[in-house]
Design a protein around this motif. Structure first.
Motif, PDB file in Angstrom:
ATOM      1  N   GLY A   1       0.820  -1.208   0.000  1.00  0.00           N
ATOM      2  CA  GLY A   1       0.000   0.000   0.000  1.00  0.00           C
ATOM      3  C   GLY A   1       0.850   1.252   0.000  1.00  0.00           C
ATOM      4  N   GLY A   2       1.957   1.215   0.733  1.00  0.00           N
ATOM      5  CA  GLY A   2       2.857   2.361   0.777  1.00  0.00           C
ATOM      6  C   GLY A   2       3.510   2.643  -0.563  1.00  0.00           C
ATOM      7  N   VAL A   3       3.838   1.586  -1.294  1.00  0.00           N
ATOM      8  CA  VAL A   3       4.439   1.749  -2.617  1.00  0.00           C
ATOM      9  C   VAL A   3       3.481   2.479  -3.549  1.00  0.00           C
ATOM     10  CG1 VAL A   3       5.224   0.521  -4.678  1.00  0.00           C
ATOM     11  CG2 VAL A   3       5.972  -0.237  -2.424  1.00  0.00           C
ATOM     12  N   ILE A   4       2.211   2.049  -3.536  1.00  0.00           N
ATOM     13  CA  ILE A   4       1.212   2.701  -4.392  1.00  0.00           C
ATOM     14  C   ILE A   4       1.008   4.151  -3.975  1.00  0.00           C
ATOM     15  CG2 ILE A   4      -1.198   2.672  -5.121  1.00  0.00           C
ATOM     16  CD1 ILE A   4      -1.213  -0.316  -4.816  1.00  0.00           C
ATOM     17  N   ALA A   5       0.868   4.376  -2.664  1.00  0.00           N
ATOM     18  CA  ALA A   5       0.623   5.733  -2.168  1.00  0.00           C
ATOM     19  C   ALA A   5       1.776   6.668  -2.530  1.00  0.00           C
ATOM     20  CB  ALA A   5       0.415   5.703  -0.657  1.00  0.00           C
ATOM     21  N   ASN A   6       3.003   6.219  -2.355  1.00  0.00           N
ATOM     22  CA  ASN A   6       4.167   7.044  -2.672  1.00  0.00           C
ATOM     23  C   ASN A   6       4.228   7.377  -4.163  1.00  0.00           C
ATOM     24  OD1 ASN A   6       4.970   6.981   0.014  1.00  0.00           O
ATOM     25  ND2 ASN A   6       6.341   5.225  -0.278  1.00  0.00           N
TER      26      ASN A   6
ATOM     27  N   LYS B   1       3.111  11.692  -8.308  1.00  0.00           N
ATOM     28  CA  LYS B   1       2.550  12.123  -9.586  1.00  0.00           C
ATOM     29  C   LYS B   1       1.346  13.041  -9.402  1.00  0.00           C
ATOM     30  CE  LYS B   1       4.027   7.985 -12.115  1.00  0.00           C
ATOM     31  NZ  LYS B   1       3.597   6.842 -12.936  1.00  0.00           N
ATOM     32  N   GLY B   2       1.026  13.356  -8.148  1.00  0.00           N
ATOM     33  CA  GLY B   2      -0.088  14.241  -7.877  1.00  0.00           C
ATOM     34  C   GLY B   2      -1.439  13.607  -8.120  1.00  0.00           C
TER      35      GLY B   2
ATOM     36  N   ILE C   1      -0.541   1.046 -10.590  1.00  0.00           N
ATOM     37  CA  ILE C   1       0.809   1.445 -10.982  1.00  0.00           C
ATOM     38  C   ILE C   1       1.578   0.195 -11.388  1.00  0.00           C
ATOM     39  CG2 ILE C   1       0.796   3.373  -9.339  1.00  0.00           C
ATOM     40  CD1 ILE C   1       2.781   1.677  -7.636  1.00  0.00           C
ATOM     41  N   VAL C   2       2.691   0.390 -12.063  1.00  0.00           N
ATOM     42  CA  VAL C   2       3.571  -0.711 -12.423  1.00  0.00           C
ATOM     43  C   VAL C   2       4.721  -0.769 -11.422  1.00  0.00           C
ATOM     44  CG1 VAL C   2       5.160  -1.621 -14.165  1.00  0.00           C
ATOM     45  CG2 VAL C   2       2.997  -0.606 -14.871  1.00  0.00           C
TER      46      VAL C   2
END
Length: 213
Positions: A161-166, A171-172, A181-182
C-alpha cells in the motif's frame, strides 16, 4: 500517525494469518499420509475378498484434505471467488460421502447451483479479481513477492500500500479504488479503500498492453 498504525496492525495481522496458514498446511501434509494407509487397506480387502473398507471413507478423507487446502488458498487470496470454491468442495463432500435423504440431496444440488449462479452472474469483474492476487495494503513487499510469485523491488517501500501511495502522491494523483501502478514485473491495483487509506491491493502479472496508469 493514523496511517502508520493501520499499516502496522495490518502487517502484524498478515503475519499471523500466514503463520496460521503454515500450521494448517503442515497439519494437512501429516494427515495426508493416512491416505496411504487407506489405500493399503483397500488393496488388502480387495485381494482378501473382503468388503470391510468402504470406498466412501477413502474419498471422505481425500476431500477433507482438499477442503483444507482450498481454505488455505482462501486465506492467501482474500477473494470472494476463493470462498465460493471452499463452499463448493464442502457441499460436494457432503453430497458424495454422507448418506443423505433425497430431500437433502435436492437441497445440496440447489445450493451448488446457487453458488455457481452467484459466481457467474452476480460477481462483477472488479469483485471477482480472477486475474490477480488480492492482499492487504499493509502486506510487506517481501510477503507479496512470495505470495504472488512477483519480483517487486523492496527499495520501492515497506508495504504494498505504501508503494502505491508514494508513487501516486509523487505524480499528484489521488488514491482511488481501481487506480494502478507498475512495480517490477507486476501491476499493483487499488482493490478497495477504507477511511481514505488503501485497504486491499490486487497484484496482477504485468501485461503492458492492458496495464492502467
Amino acid at each position: 500517525m493514523k496511517q502508520f498504525l493501520r499499516s502496522r496492525v495490518a502487517k502484524f495481522s498478515s503475519y499471523i494469518e500466514i503463520y496460521i496458514s503454515v500450521i494448517i498446511l503442515i497439519g494437512i501434509v501429516f494427515v495426508s499420509f493416512s491416505l496411504f494407509n487407506d489405500l493399503y487397506l483397500m488393496i488388502k480387502d480387495m485381494f482378501n475378498g473382503s468388503n470391510t473398507f468402504i470406498i466412501e471413507e477413502f474419498l471422505g478423507h481425500a476431500l477433507q484434505l482438499i477442503i483444507g487446502i482450498e481454505f488455505v488458498k482462501m486465506l492467501a487470496k482474500h477473494t470472494p471467488g476463493s470462498v465460493i470454491e471452499v463452499l463448493l468442495f464442502a457441499l460436494a463432500r457432503k453430497l458424495i460421502i454422507v448418506h443423505s435423504s433425497m430431500l437433502d440431496l435436492l437441497i445440496g444440488v440447489v445450493a451448488i447451483a446457487i453458488l455457481f449462479f452467484i459466481k457467474k452472474f452476480l460477481f462483477s469483474s472488479h469483485f471477482t479479481q480472477e486475474e490477480g492476487t488480492v492482499v492487504s495494503g499493509g502486506t510487506s513487499i517481501r510477503q507479496v513477492n512470495l505470495i504472488a510469485s512477483a519480483n517487486i523491488p523492496e527499495t520501492l517501500g515497506n508495504t504494498v500500500g505504501g508503494v502505491i501511495a508514494n508513487e501516486l502522491n509523487s505524480k499528484g494523483k489521488k488514491l482511488v479504488a481501481g487506480t494502478s501502478i507498475v512495480a517490477g514485473d507486476v501491476v499493483l491495483k487499488i482493490f478497495s479503500m477504507r477511511d481514505g487509506l488503501i485497504d486491499k491491493v490486487e497484484v496482477i502479472p504485468r501485461d503492458p498492453s492492458k496495464a492502467k496508469f
